[in-house]
Design a protein around this motif. Structure first.
Motif, PDB file in Angstrom:
ATOM      1  N   SER A  31       0.826  -1.208   0.000  1.00  0.00           N
ATOM      2  CA  SER A  31       0.000   0.000   0.000  1.00  0.00           C
ATOM      3  C   SER A  31       0.859   1.257   0.000  1.00  0.00           C
ATOM      4  CB  SER A  31      -0.933  -0.019   1.210  1.00  0.00           C
ATOM      5  OG  SER A  31      -0.204  -0.373   2.341  1.00  0.00           O
ATOM      6  N   SER A  32       0.183   2.388  -0.139  1.00  0.00           N
ATOM      7  CA  SER A  32       0.906   3.657  -0.213  1.00  0.00           C
ATOM      8  C   SER A  32       1.595   3.971   1.111  1.00  0.00           C
ATOM      9  CB  SER A  32      -0.063   4.786  -0.551  1.00  0.00           C
ATOM     10  OG  SER A  32       0.642   5.996  -0.592  1.00  0.00           O
ATOM     11  N   ARG A  33       2.843   4.370   1.017  1.00  0.00           N
ATOM     12  CA  ARG A  33       3.614   4.736   2.220  1.00  0.00           C
ATOM     13  C   ARG A  33       3.911   6.224   2.232  1.00  0.00           C
ATOM     14  NH1 ARG A  33       4.561  -0.165   5.342  1.00  0.00           N
ATOM     15  NH2 ARG A  33       4.131  -1.797   3.841  1.00  0.00           N
ATOM     16  N   GLU A  34       3.389   6.923   1.245  1.00  0.00           N
ATOM     17  CA  GLU A  34       3.687   8.361   1.185  1.00  0.00           C
ATOM     18  C   GLU A  34       2.859   9.102   2.221  1.00  0.00           C
ATOM     19  OE1 GLU A  34       5.396   9.207  -3.240  1.00  0.00           O
ATOM     20  OE2 GLU A  34       3.507  10.128  -2.681  1.00  0.00           O
TER      21      GLU A  34
END
Lengths: 220, 95
Positions: free
Chosen positions: B35-38
């Motif tokens: 998943s997105s880690r930003e």
């Protein structure tokens, strides 16, 4: 030109070393290479600033999830081979980079833990192939291997071979010169002598040739 | 020829056509835990550090003047009160 993505959700698998050895080897053989550093640890960027950058090489730093596809698209039409070094976690950035790959290299130490976590990358690639309706070639490369294979190494290798996973030969051995790349920068040809340089250069060169064969389709 | 020496024929390198759309792969990745880690930046205005209050009734023309001046400078009315208070303190200190 093709894009090679170096991916593993496991940290410390040897992604950045693999990327630098591949990039410098391809550049040494005459290719223009763009290295894309997506790792928050900025290993490629650190390497690029340690010494004189080899000719025909360039490093793009701090490329994020939202920029990765555009960055690859911007460079894959200008005669350069792109090598993407990813972060050692499972993230959307990894998935997006893989979606743009012509070859995914999965570096892995020959341990059960690395194999278990590395297998997640294989699963992701297979799912992305289905979602994108195209084949994404991938190959696994063992890193930091010893001259004498352990039973664990042989067992893991056998298991992957039985599953039809493409294993790059030769593996990247544990060599002082490889880790010293991040101390001196540059490439194996420019750094001060570290251990058996001749063997290190031979190992790296054969590895690069094995990757090149996969990029030309000769390995199939 | 040694094993180390080889040169690259760029014309032999193969490249596949790819889509720029990430919609399908993002969904697949999410299902596999990629998943997105930003860090998602918070939208909207940052909360003001001005949490104190004064309770001032002033003459209507003064109120209008303060409002107009704050609008002209693009600051909150409280900023003008703070500046006025600083001037008052300076003035008292010199007496």
């Amino acid at each position: 030109m093709p894009t090679v993505v170096v991916a593993s959700p496991k940290g410390g698998a040897g992604k950045s070393t693999t990327a630098v050895l591949l990039g410098t080897g391809l550049a040494h053989a005459g290719a223009e290479v763009v290295m894309v550093d997506c790792d928050p640890n900025r290993s490629l960027t650190i390497w690029s600033k340690r010494g004189t950058m080899p000719q025909r090489m360039r490093v793009l730093s701090d490329v994020t999830e939202s920029e990765i596809v555009k960055t690859i698209k911007n460079h894959d039409n200008d005669g350069k081979i792109i090598i993407v070094d990813l972060e050692g976690i499972a993230s959307r950035l990894v998935s997006r980079a893989i979606s743009q790959a012509d070859l995914v290299l999965i570096p892995m130490r020959a341990t059960t833990l690395d194999a278990t976590i590395g297998a997640r990358a294989l699963q992701l690639i297979e799912e992305e192939e289905e979602a994108l309706d195209r084949s994404i070639p991938y190959a696994l490369v063992f890193t930091m291997t010893k001259a004498v294979k352990s039973k664990q190494h042989s067992g893991i290798e056998k298991s992957f071979r039985e599953q039809g996973v493409d294993l790059i030969e030769p593996p990247l051995m544990e060599r002082a010169a490889f880790s010293a790349l991040f101390e001196f920068g540059g490439d194996l040809y420019s750094m001060p002598e570290q251990g058996n340089m001749e063997k290190a250069i031979e190992n790296a060169s054969l590895f690069v040739q094995a990757v090149y064969q996969r990029l030309t389709g000769d390995a199939q | 020829m040694s094993n180390n020496a080889f040169s690259i024929d760029l014309s032999r390198l193969k490249k596949q056509p790819k889509t720029s759309s990430t919609k399908d792969t993002d969904q697949v990745a999410e299902e596999l835990g990629f998943s997105s880690r930003e860090i998602v930046k918070k939208r909207g205005r940052k909360p003001s550090p001005r949490t104190g209050q004064v309770h001032a009734k002033v003459m209507p023309d003064t109120s209008v003047e303060i409002a107009n001046e704050a609008k002209r400078r693009g600051v909150q009315q409280g900023v003008l009160i703070e500046e006025a208070w600083q001037l008052y303190k300076q003035n008292m200190a010199t007496k």
